[in-house]
Design a protein around this motif. Sequence first.
Motif, mmCIF file in Angstrom:
data_model
loop_
_atom_site.group_PDB
_atom_site.id
_atom_site.type_symbol
_atom_site.label_atom_id
_atom_site.label_comp_id
_atom_site.label_asym_id
_atom_site.label_seq_id
_atom_site.Cartn_x
_atom_site.Cartn_y
_atom_site.Cartn_z
ATOM 1 N N PHE A 219 -0.087 -2.846 -1.962
ATOM 2 C CA PHE A 219 0.925 -1.823 -1.705
ATOM 3 C C PHE A 219 1.299 -1.094 -2.997
ATOM 4 C CE2 PHE A 219 5.529 -0.751 -1.250
ATOM 5 C CZ PHE A 219 5.352 0.299 -0.373
ATOM 6 N N ARG A 220 1.343 -1.812 -4.098
ATOM 7 C CA ARG A 220 1.667 -1.187 -5.380
ATOM 8 C C ARG A 220 0.644 -0.097 -5.713
ATOM 9 N NH1 ARG A 220 4.469 -2.434 -10.073
ATOM 10 N NH2 ARG A 220 3.542 -1.622 -11.982
ATOM 11 N N ALA A 221 -0.633 -0.381 -5.455
ATOM 12 C CA ALA A 221 -1.668 0.609 -5.735
ATOM 13 C C ALA A 221 -1.496 1.840 -4.861
ATOM 14 C CB ALA A 221 -3.050 0.001 -5.519
ATOM 15 N N GLY A 226 -1.460 6.590 -4.815
ATOM 16 C CA GLY A 226 -1.691 7.441 -3.649
ATOM 17 C C GLY A 226 -0.978 8.775 -3.779
ATOM 18 N N ARG A 227 -1.666 9.762 -4.336
ATOM 19 C CA ARG A 227 -1.055 11.069 -4.565
ATOM 20 C C ARG A 227 -0.629 11.728 -3.251
ATOM 21 N NH1 ARG A 227 1.578 13.213 -7.843
ATOM 22 N NH2 ARG A 227 0.647 15.286 -7.727
ATOM 23 N N PHE A 228 -1.419 11.547 -2.203
ATOM 24 C CA PHE A 228 -1.059 12.130 -0.919
ATOM 25 C C PHE A 228 0.290 11.589 -0.455
ATOM 26 C CE2 PHE A 228 -1.200 11.782 3.784
ATOM 27 C CZ PHE A 228 -1.165 13.144 4.074
ATOM 28 N N VAL A 232 3.785 13.711 0.112
ATOM 29 C CA VAL A 232 4.451 13.666 1.415
ATOM 30 C C VAL A 232 5.890 13.181 1.270
ATOM 31 C CG1 VAL A 232 4.487 12.474 3.638
ATOM 32 C CG2 VAL A 232 2.351 13.407 2.778
ATOM 33 N N LEU A 233 6.121 12.175 0.432
ATOM 34 C CA LEU A 233 7.476 11.649 0.236
ATOM 35 C C LEU A 233 8.408 12.708 -0.323
ATOM 36 C CD1 LEU A 233 6.787 8.071 -1.202
ATOM 37 C CD2 LEU A 233 7.580 8.665 1.093
ATOM 38 N N VAL A 234 7.936 13.450 -1.326
ATOM 39 C CA VAL A 234 8.768 14.501 -1.921
ATOM 40 C C VAL A 234 9.060 15.597 -0.902
ATOM 41 C CG1 VAL A 234 8.847 16.306 -3.677
ATOM 42 C CG2 VAL A 234 7.978 14.042 -4.263
ATOM 43 N N GLU A 415 -9.191 3.498 -3.532
ATOM 44 C CA GLU A 415 -8.632 3.088 -4.815
ATOM 45 C C GLU A 415 -8.678 4.211 -5.848
ATOM 46 O OE1 GLU A 415 -6.865 0.704 -5.535
ATOM 47 O OE2 GLU A 415 -7.611 -1.241 -4.903
ATOM 48 N N GLU A 416 -9.354 5.307 -5.503
ATOM 49 C CA GLU A 416 -9.376 6.439 -6.421
ATOM 50 C C GLU A 416 -8.018 7.131 -6.409
ATOM 51 O OE1 GLU A 416 -11.952 6.936 -8.291
ATOM 52 O OE2 GLU A 416 -13.075 5.341 -7.316
ATOM 53 N N LEU A 417 -7.763 7.938 -7.447
ATOM 54 C CA LEU A 417 -6.511 8.677 -7.512
ATOM 55 C C LEU A 417 -6.433 9.708 -6.400
ATOM 56 C CD1 LEU A 417 -6.105 9.208 -11.352
ATOM 57 C CD2 LEU A 417 -4.763 7.727 -9.882
ATOM 58 N N GLU A 418 -7.567 10.247 -5.977
ATOM 59 C CA GLU A 418 -7.602 11.233 -4.900
ATOM 60 C C GLU A 418 -8.245 10.598 -3.668
ATOM 61 O OE1 GLU A 418 -5.845 14.147 -7.164
ATOM 62 O OE2 GLU A 418 -6.503 14.394 -5.103
ATOM 63 N N PRO A 419 -7.657 10.770 -2.463
ATOM 64 C CA PRO A 419 -8.282 10.250 -1.264
ATOM 65 C C PRO A 419 -9.588 10.963 -0.971
ATOM 66 C CG PRO A 419 -6.144 11.249 -0.781
ATOM 67 C CD PRO A 419 -6.420 11.443 -2.219
ATOM 68 N N VAL A 420 -10.514 10.287 -0.353
ATOM 69 C CA VAL A 420 -11.819 10.861 -0.041
ATOM 70 C C VAL A 420 -11.875 11.191 1.436
ATOM 71 C CG1 VAL A 420 -14.300 10.438 -0.020
ATOM 72 C CG2 VAL A 420 -12.910 9.559 -1.895
ATOM 73 N N ALA A 421 -12.186 12.436 1.760
ATOM 74 C CA ALA A 421 -12.224 12.864 3.157
ATOM 75 C C ALA A 421 -13.328 12.122 3.890
ATOM 76 C CB ALA A 421 -12.469 14.370 3.239
ATOM 77 N N GLY A 422 -12.970 11.662 5.104
ATOM 78 C CA GLY A 422 -13.960 11.038 5.971
ATOM 79 C C GLY A 422 -14.356 9.637 5.593
#
Length: 428
Positions: A219-221, A226-228, A232-234, A415-422
């Motif tokens: 969860f910490r990661a 999780g930039r997305f 979304v939170l902001v 685990e990457e800084l950016e989510p990967v589509a698909g």
Amino acid sequence: MIRTLIAAIKSPLTTGPMAVRGFPRLVAGQFTSSIGDMCTAIALPWLILSVSGGPVLLGSVLACYGISRAVTIPLGGILTDRYGARPIMLSTDLVRCALTALLGVLAYAVTPSFAWLAPIALVLGACGGLFVPASFALLPSVLSDADLTAGNSMSSTATRLGSLLGPALGGILISAFGPGPALFVDAATYLVSAATLYALAVPKASADQDRDAEQAVTFRAVLFRGRFLQIVLVTAAIGNLVYTGVSEVALPALAHRDYGAGGYGTMLAGLSAGLIAGSLLARLEWQGLRSAYLLAILGLVMGLSVALVPFTGGLAGATVCITAFSVANGWSGIVLMTMLQLWAPRHLLARVMSVMLLAMSGTFPISAALSGWAVDRLGVSVLFPVAGCAIAVAILWAVTHSTFRNVNPGDRYTEELEPVAGTAGPAG
């Protein structure tokens, strides 16, 4: 618009979410439970205000409920991820059934007092805090990714319809028989909800996938990488900061100044009807349009409609604007929630949703205070354009980030800084 709503309502009864064993009964249970909740929302204040010192006692009891609910939301996320959504929801429904029935008995037997109302309110609030994250995590565990948007739409529509009809039933019961029967009705609806949860089929495969994913992602990661989720939170915090100010402070202030109590009721009806319509419209699929761009369009509609509320020449125009805002709000809420449910690792979903809920609910006291100050110092007409601009700026800010812009329902966290589509699999 009417044809679109009719098409959204006429979903096949043997395909999609309706084909999942127990899901139709679950929706019916949520509808019934939301009616009961609104009965208690009227019955409890009526019971407390019937004695001397009522407003102070009412505020104290509601504070007990609100504090315990807020405190237990994170715990609800942790327990749900550990034990599953259905056991948490089922157990809290049964506890609330017993406590609400006890309230009904005490309403006849003793004079309302803080000594016995406060402990009941604390436990009811705690049950609510445990229940909410579980309710957001339940549907992804029983519906396929392809059916999740439709399932969220149906669930949200049922809950909002119940919330619209519940006050009328509660008012009739209280007027005719006093608050006791309304509380007993709510207790019975909790029992109905528990029965529908018991009958719901939860695939065992999802639990196996969760155990495999649990070894890979923490969860910490997700929270810090999780930039997305962060965007979304902001955006959600800003949106709910504005929504609270508009609905709870600016709208009644405007109605009190210009339209009276009847006009306020008309605008609230538009607000409720718009949320229901937006929930239904969220089921529509827009081929070739990214979810982020759809959210941007809906955000601009919200911003423009809110900004124009005091400047449309009367009650009819103000109600149209409020309804348009509410349609876009209900629609965007389903789209964003579905995106987040699919993006989050399944074994961490309830904790992710609990953080989202805290970001939303935590703005309430701040928004109420700031909006009250703004209306008092600047006038109510100024607050609406400011709120509209804030909504539009928040969603446009989110769209400027590629992390948010490029995510569509079905994309997963990695685990990457950016989510990967698909990316396949709950953990990416």
